[in-house]
Design an enzyme around this catalytic site. Structure first.
Site, PDB file in Angstrom:
ATOM      1  N   LYS A  40      13.704 -11.080 -26.808  1.00 24.90           N
ATOM      2  CA  LYS A  40      12.940  -9.823 -26.645  1.00 24.90           C
ATOM      3  C   LYS A  40      12.424  -9.345 -27.998  1.00 24.90           C
ATOM      4  O   LYS A  40      11.273  -8.956 -28.124  1.00 24.90           O
ATOM      5  CB  LYS A  40      13.812  -8.706 -26.035  1.00 24.90           C
ATOM      6  CG  LYS A  40      14.163  -8.786 -24.587  1.00 24.90           C
ATOM      7  CD  LYS A  40      13.023  -8.606 -23.638  1.00 24.90           C
ATOM      8  CE  LYS A  40      12.335  -9.914 -23.388  1.00 24.90           C
ATOM      9  NZ  LYS A  40      12.644 -10.705 -22.284  1.00 24.90           N
ATOM     10  N   ARG A  49       7.286  -8.375   0.409  1.00 26.12           N
ATOM     11  CA  ARG A  49       8.705  -8.733   0.454  1.00 26.12           C
ATOM     12  C   ARG A  49       8.921 -10.155   0.961  1.00 26.12           C
ATOM     13  O   ARG A  49      10.001 -10.708   0.797  1.00 26.12           O
ATOM     14  CB  ARG A  49       9.466  -7.773   1.373  1.00 26.12           C
ATOM     15  CG  ARG A  49       9.422  -6.344   0.895  1.00 26.12           C
ATOM     16  CD  ARG A  49       9.799  -5.400   2.005  1.00 26.12           C
ATOM     17  NE  ARG A  49      11.218  -5.471   2.313  1.00 26.12           N
ATOM     18  CZ  ARG A  49      12.094  -4.557   1.937  1.00 26.12           C
ATOM     19  NH1 ARG A  49      11.730  -3.526   1.247  1.00 26.12           N
ATOM     20  NH2 ARG A  49      13.367  -4.674   2.273  1.00 26.12           N
ATOM     21  N   TRP A  99      12.206 -11.913   8.302  1.00 24.37           N
ATOM     22  CA  TRP A  99      12.509 -13.044   7.433  1.00 24.37           C
ATOM     23  C   TRP A  99      13.752 -13.679   8.023  1.00 24.37           C
ATOM     24  O   TRP A  99      14.833 -13.091   7.995  1.00 24.37           O
ATOM     25  CB  TRP A  99      12.755 -12.535   6.017  1.00 24.37           C
ATOM     26  CG  TRP A  99      12.814 -13.605   4.991  1.00 24.37           C
ATOM     27  CD1 TRP A  99      11.776 -14.320   4.476  1.00 24.37           C
ATOM     28  CD2 TRP A  99      13.983 -14.080   4.325  1.00 24.37           C
ATOM     29  NE1 TRP A  99      12.240 -15.215   3.541  1.00 24.37           N
ATOM     30  CE2 TRP A  99      13.578 -15.082   3.425  1.00 24.37           C
ATOM     31  CE3 TRP A  99      15.343 -13.757   4.394  1.00 24.37           C
ATOM     32  CZ2 TRP A  99      14.474 -15.770   2.611  1.00 24.37           C
ATOM     33  CZ3 TRP A  99      16.233 -14.436   3.588  1.00 24.37           C
ATOM     34  CH2 TRP A  99      15.786 -15.430   2.703  1.00 24.37           C
ATOM     35  N   ASN A 107      17.053  -4.618  10.198  1.00 25.79           N
ATOM     36  CA  ASN A 107      17.010  -5.248   8.879  1.00 25.79           C
ATOM     37  C   ASN A 107      18.464  -5.433   8.480  1.00 25.79           C
ATOM     38  O   ASN A 107      19.228  -4.479   8.496  1.00 25.79           O
ATOM     39  CB  ASN A 107      16.293  -4.268   7.929  1.00 25.79           C
ATOM     40  CG  ASN A 107      15.960  -4.888   6.605  1.00 25.79           C
ATOM     41  OD1 ASN A 107      16.368  -6.003   6.326  1.00 25.79           O
ATOM     42  ND2 ASN A 107      15.228  -4.156   5.793  1.00 25.79           N
ATOM     43  N   GLY A 108      18.880  -6.653   8.152  1.00 26.45           N
ATOM     44  CA  GLY A 108      20.271  -6.878   7.737  1.00 26.45           C
ATOM     45  C   GLY A 108      20.922  -7.980   8.543  1.00 26.45           C
ATOM     46  O   GLY A 108      20.242  -8.793   9.170  1.00 26.45           O
ATOM     47  N   GLU A 153       9.635 -11.664 -29.348  1.00 25.47           N
ATOM     48  CA  GLU A 153       8.413 -11.610 -28.527  1.00 25.47           C
ATOM     49  C   GLU A 153       7.553 -10.395 -28.848  1.00 25.47           C
ATOM     50  O   GLU A 153       6.339 -10.509 -28.947  1.00 25.47           O
ATOM     51  CB  GLU A 153       8.781 -11.489 -27.028  1.00 25.47           C
ATOM     52  CG  GLU A 153       9.104 -12.769 -26.328  1.00 25.47           C
ATOM     53  CD  GLU A 153       9.388 -12.529 -24.846  1.00 25.47           C
ATOM     54  OE1 GLU A 153       8.854 -13.273 -24.024  1.00 25.47           O
ATOM     55  OE2 GLU A 153      10.166 -11.607 -24.504  1.00 25.47           O
ATOM     56  N   HIS A 155      29.446 -22.215 -39.047  1.00 27.98           N
ATOM     57  CA  HIS A 155      28.856 -23.554 -39.115  1.00 27.98           C
ATOM     58  C   HIS A 155      27.392 -23.512 -39.543  1.00 27.98           C
ATOM     59  O   HIS A 155      26.643 -24.431 -39.214  1.00 27.98           O
ATOM     60  CB  HIS A 155      29.002 -24.265 -37.759  1.00 27.98           C
ATOM     61  CG  HIS A 155      30.433 -24.428 -37.351  1.00 27.98           C
ATOM     62  ND1 HIS A 155      31.279 -25.326 -37.955  1.00 27.98           N
ATOM     63  CD2 HIS A 155      31.176 -23.773 -36.437  1.00 27.98           C
ATOM     64  CE1 HIS A 155      32.485 -25.223 -37.413  1.00 27.98           C
ATOM     65  NE2 HIS A 155      32.446 -24.279 -36.490  1.00 27.98           N
ATOM     66  N   GLU A 173      18.874 -13.687 -25.070  1.00 31.96           N
ATOM     67  CA  GLU A 173      17.834 -12.881 -24.427  1.00 31.96           C
ATOM     68  C   GLU A 173      17.446 -11.692 -25.325  1.00 31.96           C
ATOM     69  O   GLU A 173      16.264 -11.356 -25.442  1.00 31.96           O
ATOM     70  CB  GLU A 173      18.329 -12.412 -23.049  1.00 31.96           C
ATOM     71  CG  GLU A 173      17.406 -11.488 -22.286  1.00 31.96           C
ATOM     72  CD  GLU A 173      16.024 -12.069 -21.984  1.00 31.96           C
ATOM     73  OE1 GLU A 173      15.801 -13.275 -22.154  1.00 31.96           O
ATOM     74  OE2 GLU A 173      15.142 -11.268 -21.597  1.00 31.96           O
ATOM     75  N   LYS A 222       2.123 -13.886 -19.198  1.00 35.47           N
ATOM     76  CA  LYS A 222       3.154 -13.489 -18.235  1.00 35.47           C
ATOM     77  C   LYS A 222       3.587 -14.684 -17.391  1.00 35.47           C
ATOM     78  O   LYS A 222       4.756 -14.889 -17.111  1.00 35.47           O
ATOM     79  CB  LYS A 222       2.603 -12.380 -17.336  1.00 35.47           C
ATOM     80  CG  LYS A 222       3.593 -11.844 -16.325  1.00 35.47           C
ATOM     81  CD  LYS A 222       4.634 -11.007 -17.016  1.00 35.47           C
ATOM     82  CE  LYS A 222       5.821 -10.678 -16.133  1.00 35.47           C
ATOM     83  NZ  LYS A 222       7.031 -10.435 -16.945  1.00 35.47           N
ATOM     84  N   CYS A 247      13.344  -8.661   5.565  1.00 33.23           N
ATOM     85  CA  CYS A 247      12.711  -7.955   6.676  1.00 33.23           C
ATOM     86  C   CYS A 247      12.190  -6.591   6.235  1.00 33.23           C
ATOM     87  O   CYS A 247      12.698  -5.983   5.307  1.00 33.23           O
ATOM     88  CB  CYS A 247      13.719  -7.723   7.790  1.00 33.23           C
ATOM     89  SG  CYS A 247      14.477  -9.235   8.374  1.00 33.23           S
TER      90      CYS A 247
HETATM   91  C1  G6P Z   1       6.686 -16.777 -19.724  1.00 33.00           C
HETATM   92  C2  G6P Z   1       6.958 -15.290 -19.651  1.00 33.00           C
HETATM   93  C3  G6P Z   1       8.467 -15.036 -19.682  1.00 33.00           C
HETATM   94  C4  G6P Z   1       9.155 -15.812 -18.580  1.00 33.00           C
HETATM   95  C5  G6P Z   1       8.793 -17.303 -18.631  1.00 33.00           C
HETATM   96  C6  G6P Z   1       9.263 -18.001 -17.367  1.00 33.00           C
HETATM   97  O1  G6P Z   1       7.092 -17.254 -20.970  1.00 33.00           O
HETATM   98  O2  G6P Z   1       6.342 -14.622 -20.719  1.00 33.00           O
HETATM   99  O3  G6P Z   1       8.721 -13.655 -19.521  1.00 33.00           O
HETATM  100  O4  G6P Z   1      10.537 -15.657 -18.714  1.00 33.00           O
HETATM  101  O5  G6P Z   1       7.386 -17.470 -18.682  1.00 33.00           O
HETATM  102  O6  G6P Z   1       8.546 -17.495 -16.295  1.00 33.00           O
HETATM  103  P1  G6P Z   1       9.052 -17.455 -14.807  1.00 33.00           P
HETATM  104  O7  G6P Z   1       7.959 -16.763 -14.047  1.00 33.00           O
HETATM  105  O8  G6P Z   1       9.213 -18.898 -14.392  1.00 33.00           O
HETATM  106  O9  G6P Z   1      10.336 -16.718 -14.781  1.00 33.00           O
END
Ligand code: G6P
Length: 610
Positions: free
Chosen positions: A487, A27, A75, A100-101, A490, A506, A483, A605, A2
């Site tokens: 990073k 939102r 919402w 809201n809440g 990438e 292993h 992760e 992206k 909301c």
């Molecule tokens: C692409 C982006 C990543 C993202 C992945 C999944 O590889 O570069 O940053 O984690 O897609 O995207 P999503 O929008 O489904 O989280």
């Protein structure tokens, strides 16, 4: 989620309120409404299902003009999306409120107020608050007193804005667990659930604190804290550099988004937890029904979102005792799979448009499962539209291709969801309270990690001339290592692999030498001693270690071991906090190497094609 906007002015506020609602559309919402006190001291109200544009059409030329008003995007939580359930709600024709809440004890209050003769026209928890305040107004003849007394009866999370036709020159607002900000104008003042709503009319804001109640007049703002003591809240000027589409003071979007994490984690938490509990209804009207009897959770995602799912598996099995499987969408969709009918199918996606994730969801729908749930950052995305239950992360637009704030807000949302599921599976109240407390500490802990930025930049110099790297973690820190490695590869193009530390012997140990930096995350948990033995194994082979360790974990720097001490955090929330230094490390390595940090080569992206 909301959205609330309100204004008290000399001029007609209708346009301000509509523009505010438009700015809150991101939102996600299902209906919108507005109530304004007109020159004859009567409240006029309009509500529409659907978009703000539909509300704008409905009120154009219909005399919804006045100098004080409140507006809302809803919402649905209690009661379906409909005109009757849309806000503002009224008690009689003199008092209007937006909320809201979630009010947890609304049923009991509703029965009590009904018995006293109040008539209910909606299924919402909000209407209960309207009548409760009107009842107090009749006793005290002061809107401020009435709100102040009424909210003492409420349990849950709320931000409220209330107007009364008998006191047409002001509004009373309060917050407890849901965000509310006061916009300071010249000869007019405003309120909203998000400062973005008010940027066309002011750039000066007061952020209300939990328990605050404020009297908003054209020329005056008075605030009392929860102990009813008058308080001042600082006026903070909005820097336009904070705008999502601008880098502002930051060199890259990625760095800006890393630094936004304390704020967006808090935003993802707000309205969903009290001091001690998760508010299940904040996850959706049907959350209780859908989560009951879930016997298995199948998580599907890609990229960083997949890593979030991997962390969630540890939480779901530990706290809820429910078996959980996690799979990348592109694998799941092209193999024969078996889905139990009592499975919760949970897709995690920042964009909500990733082709493989959507295809997996659509396939699974044909196979049948109990419910489809989404954790997503983009309202109105395909994933959100096609799921039964949605938890929106509140990360705001993420521009950097390498996901940062989307990941930590996904984790925050996943932990909140896990606690809701765990409650259906016998999690003790005290354990829930302990973890909710840990969630509430996250913004300040992430801030402490961000303060290490300079030290991490220094550390990053050791990676500049390296071609390979290894990331290690145990338990829920293994996906954090994954992760971290993602990073680094990438954005710096350094080959990075992640392993569960116990797998070192292993295979990967064969690669370890002085040219292979080994990065490890070491919170103070039950696996710490085992992890320390793994570090010895690396050290014995001449490997150089970079350890992000709990300051109380007794991991000492020595020749070949660089230690970055981190704040002590709860073991359950440590994956969220320990992700942040790995983001900063990758960022600084990439900057040193001169790569295109925000748009790394060959990557997109949002991957909307296979
Ligand atoms: C692409 C982006 C990543 C993202 C992945 C999944 O590889 O570069 O940053 O984690 O897609 O995207 P999503 O929008 O489904 O989280």
């Amino acid at each position: 989620m909301c959205g609330i906007v309100g204004a008290v002015s000399e001029r007609d506020v209708q346009g301000i309120l509509l523009e505010g609602l438009r700015r809150l559309e991101y939102r996600g919402y299902d209906s919108a409404g507005m109530a304004v006190i007109d020159g004859r001291q009567a409240i006029n109200r309009a509500r529409e299902v659907g978009k703000v544009a539909a509300l704008a059409d409905a009120i154009t030329g219909n005399g919804l003009e006045g100098a004080a008003g409140i507006a809302h995007t809803r919402w649905a939580t209690h009661g379906e999306p409909s005109q009757i359930n849309a806000h503002p709600h009224m008690s009689g024709d003199r008092l209007a409120i937006v909320h809201n809440g979630i009010i947890e004890n609304y049923q009991e209050l509703r029965e009590e107020l009904k018995a006293e003769g109040f008539e209910f026209t909606s299924q919402t928890d909000t209407e209960v608050v309207a009548h409760l305040i009107e009842k107090q107004f009749r006793l005290s003849n002061s809107l401020y007193e009435a709100v102040s007394t009424a909210i003492e009866r409420l349990r849950g999370a709320f931000a409220l804005a209330v107007i009364h036709a008998d006191e047409p020159d002001h509004m009373v607002v309060c917050r407890e667990g849901s965000p509310l900000v006061v916009g300071v104008g010249i000869g007019e003042n405003f309120i909203a659930s998000d400062q973005l709503a008010l940027l066309p009319v002011t750039d000066r804001f007061m952020f209300l604190e939990e328990g605050d109640i404020a009297d908003i007049r054209r020329d005056r703002i008075e605030i009392h804290d929860r102990n009813k003591q008058p308080v001042e809240r600082a006026v903070i000027r909005f820097e336009h550099s904070q705008d999502a589409a601008e880098k502002g003071e930051y060199r890259h979007f990625m760095l800006k988004e890393i630094h936004e994490q304390p704020r967006v984690i808090r935003a993802t938490t707000e309205g969903r937890v009290t001091n001690t509990r998760v508010l299940e209804q904040a996850l959706g009207t049907q959350a209780g029904n859908l989560l009951e009897d879930v016997r298995h959770v199948q998580i599907i995602a890609c990229g960083t979102s997949y890593h979030a799912g991997m962390v969630a598996r540890y939480w779901i099995e530990e706290l809820a005792g429910v078996p959980c499987s996690v799979e990348v969408a592109s694998e799941f969709r092209y193999r024969k799979h078996v889905i139990q009918p009592d499975t919760l199918f949970l897709c995690i996606s920042q964009s909500g448009e990733t082709a493989d994730t959507l295809a997996a969801l659509r396939q699974a729908k044909k196979a049948g499962f109990r419910a489809a749930m989404a954790i997503c950052n983009v309202p109105g995305s395909s994933l959100v539209r096609e799921s039964d239950l949605v938890i929106m992360t509140q990360a705001g637009p993420e521009i950097g291709v390498a996901s940062t704030k989307a990941f930590t807000t996904q984790l925050t949302a996943l932990l909140i969801f896990t606690l809701a599921l765990a409650r259906h599976n016998g999690l003790e109240e005290s354990r829930e309270a302990e973890i909710v407390e840990a969630i509430r500490l996250l913004p300040s802990q992430v801030d402490q990690v961000l303060a290490l930025d300079g030290d991490i930049a220094e550390m990053s110099k050791s990676f500049m001339d390296k071609n390979h790297s290894l990331f290690l973690g145990r338990g829920a820190m293994f996906p954090v290592a994954l992760e971290g490695a993602l990073k680094l590869k990438e954005i710096s193009y350094i080959h990075a692999e992640a392993y569960p530390a116990g797998e070192l012997k292993h295979g990967p140990l064969a690669l370890v030498d002085g040219e292979m930096p080994v990065v490890t995350v070491a919170p103070n948990n039950e696996l710490l001693e085992k992890l320390k033995s793994n570090l010895e194994e690396v050290r014995a082979r001449g490997g150089e270690l970079f350890v992000f360790a709990d300051q109380a974990a007794d991991v000492r720097p020595q020749e070949g071991i660089h230690v970055m001490p981190l704040p002590s955090v709860h073991p359950i929330t440590s994956p969220i906090v320990y992700t942040v230094p790995l983001q900063l490390l990758s960022y600084h390595v990439a900057v040193l190497k001169g790569t295109d940090v925000d748009q790394p080569r060959n990557l997109a992206k949002s991957v909307t094609v296979e």
